[in-house]
Design an enzyme around this catalytic site. Structure first.
Site, PDB file in Angstrom:
ATOM      1  N   ARG A  82     132.410   7.704  74.306  1.00 32.95           N
ATOM      2  CA  ARG A  82     131.026   8.226  74.318  1.00 32.95           C
ATOM      3  C   ARG A  82     130.081   7.470  75.237  1.00 32.95           C
ATOM      4  NH1 ARG A  82     130.561   8.847  67.879  1.00 32.95           N
ATOM      5  NH2 ARG A  82     131.803  10.751  67.654  1.00 32.95           N
ATOM      6  N   CYS A 113     127.895  12.738  64.633  1.00 33.20           N
ATOM      7  CA  CYS A 113     127.243  13.824  63.892  1.00 33.20           C
ATOM      8  C   CYS A 113     125.739  13.621  63.720  1.00 33.20           C
ATOM      9  CB  CYS A 113     127.907  13.977  62.527  1.00 33.20           C
ATOM     10  SG  CYS A 113     128.170  12.418  61.660  1.00 33.20           S
ATOM     11  N   GLN A 140     123.085  10.593  54.775  1.00 34.56           N
ATOM     12  CA  GLN A 140     124.328  11.174  55.255  1.00 34.56           C
ATOM     13  C   GLN A 140     125.312  11.446  54.118  1.00 34.56           C
ATOM     14  OE1 GLN A 140     123.933   8.455  59.174  1.00 34.56           O
ATOM     15  NE2 GLN A 140     125.937   9.402  58.990  1.00 34.56           N
ATOM     16  N   ARG A 219     124.094   6.301  53.293  1.00 24.52           N
ATOM     17  CA  ARG A 219     125.045   7.251  52.679  1.00 24.52           C
ATOM     18  C   ARG A 219     124.474   7.668  51.329  1.00 24.52           C
ATOM     19  NH1 ARG A 219     128.679   9.401  55.692  1.00 24.52           N
ATOM     20  NH2 ARG A 219     129.721   7.467  56.212  1.00 24.52           N
ATOM     21  N   HIS A 226     124.233  16.391  56.613  1.00 21.72           N
ATOM     22  CA  HIS A 226     123.396  15.207  56.771  1.00 21.72           C
ATOM     23  C   HIS A 226     121.920  15.638  56.867  1.00 21.72           C
ATOM     24  CE1 HIS A 226     126.988  12.996  57.286  1.00 21.72           C
ATOM     25  NE2 HIS A 226     126.946  12.712  58.578  1.00 21.72           N
TER      26      HIS A 226
HETATM   27  C1  2RA Z   1     129.600   9.353  59.128  1.00 22.26           C
HETATM   28  N1  2RA Z   1     128.826   9.458  61.386  1.00 22.26           N
HETATM   29  O1  2RA Z   1     128.857  10.202  58.624  1.00 22.26           O
HETATM   30  C2  2RA Z   1     129.952   9.361  60.564  1.00 22.26           C
HETATM   31  C3  2RA Z   1     130.999  10.379  60.844  1.00 22.26           C
HETATM   32  N2  2RA Z   1     131.245  10.527  62.223  1.00 22.26           N
HETATM   33  O2  2RA Z   1     130.105   8.452  58.506  1.00 22.26           O
END
Ligand code: 2RA
Length: 320
Positions: A82, A113, A140, A219, A226
């Site tokens: 990337r 993402c 996320q 998270r 997300h």
């Molecule tokens: C995640 N960004 O959500 C990462 C996945 N590519 O952990």
């Protein structure tokens, strides 16, 4: 990726499924047929036009060049290429023109993402007024961490409802009924790699190394999609009404911004959809040209497989 290729009637002549020996021999459905999974090796790419890679950075590092040498265009969903200056990092709604030099042979990188949905929402504002600074906080879903992480959220939730101990394998802490401010590994400066990806990839995709960006990646106990709280400072003033008018017309964006009707983007509603949903648009009066946005997209679709397939669609539409 298989599902999205089929849904979008991608003109597949031959689909070959390549994986490690562990998966070889399995049969997976595509186009009404059961296709056997083959073992990936250096000779796997003969007669392949487009190779979609999504098996981890080490696999891309080892085999992407073999695909290119065999004459394929690689669309790589890992982070491996990337930030390589020679390799375009593409979100079709934002910088499809970057595909041109790599359209017949070469590697095109698919961004992270959390970056993809942010730039889909911000590019039209960038074009209208310039962007000088972005402050983003992510919420996320566990699907970003894979299938086992999704299972862990389910198991922990069931365990807690049954007064049992939770087991943590995929995350460093309990994810059920919790928020973990830790995605990917920590770097010495205290940021995570996920946060740094958002900074670096956004600058590369918008082709503006001057944008000041800071990110906090979290998270949350959501299975899919997300969500992001994005605070943007533009070079020239945009009212909330201007932003709504711009985003109403923006490619890939669906404006969902009727707070009085309790209507704003939600992970549960974005899941399974292709759009990037934007709502909660407000002027941020704490700075001169500030705007707040709430942006939600399906991380497995627009954040990964769909974006890769859209790149492939441009390859066959414009370059073959
Ligand atoms: C995640 N960004 O959500 C990462 C996945 N590519 O952990």
């Amino acid at each position: 990726m298989r599902k999205i290729l089929a849904e979008r009637l991608f003109p597949v002549d031959t689909l070959r499924l390549l994986a490690s020996e562990r998966s070889a021999g399995q049969r997976l459905a595509f186009g009404g047929r059961q296709i056997p999974v083959e073992v990936l090796d250096d000779d796997s790419f003969e007669d392949i036009d487009i190779a979609l890679f999504s098996a981890g950075s080490s696999v891309s590092a080892r085999y992407a060049q073999a695909a290119v040498d065999a004459g394929a265009v690689v669309i790589d969903n890992t982070s491996h290429f990337r930030m390589d200056d020679e390799i375009p990092l593409v979100v079709p709604e934002v910088n499809a023109y970057k595909i041109a030099d790599h359209a017949h042979r070469g590697i095109i990188a698919n961004p992270n993402c959390s970056t993809i949905q942010m730039v889909v929402a911000l590019k039209p504002l960038y074009d209208a007024a310039g962007i000088t600074r972005i402050v983003v906080s992510t919420y996320q879903s566990v699907s970003g961490a894979g299938r086992r992480a999704m299972e862990e959220l389910g198991k922990q939730t069931a365990a807690l409802f049954n007064s049992q101990e939770v087991e943590c394998e995929q995350f460093p802490h309990q994810i059920a009924f919790n928020c973990i401010p830790h995605i990917d590994s920590f770097l010495p400066d205290g940021y995570t790699k996920e946060e740094v990806k958002m900074v670096q990839e956004t600058r590369k995709i918008l082709d503006d190394p001057e944008i000041r960006i800071t990110a906090t990646a979290v998270r949350v106990p959501v299975f899919c999609s997300h969500s992001e709280s994005i605070n943007v400072e533009t070079r020239t003033k945009l009212s909330a009404g201007d932003v709504r008018a711009i985003l109403r017309e923006a490619p890939g964006v669906l404006l969902q911004d009727d707070p009085q009707g309790n209507d704003y983007p939600l992970a549960t509603q974005a899941t399974g959809k292709d759009a990037t949903y934007v709502g909660r648009i407000r002027e941020d009066d704490s700075v001169e040209n500030g705007i707040n946005l709430w942006v939600v997209a399906d991380n497995l679709r627009k954040g990964a497989a769909l974006n890769a397939v859209q790149i492939a669609e441009i390859l066959i539409r414009d370059y073959h």
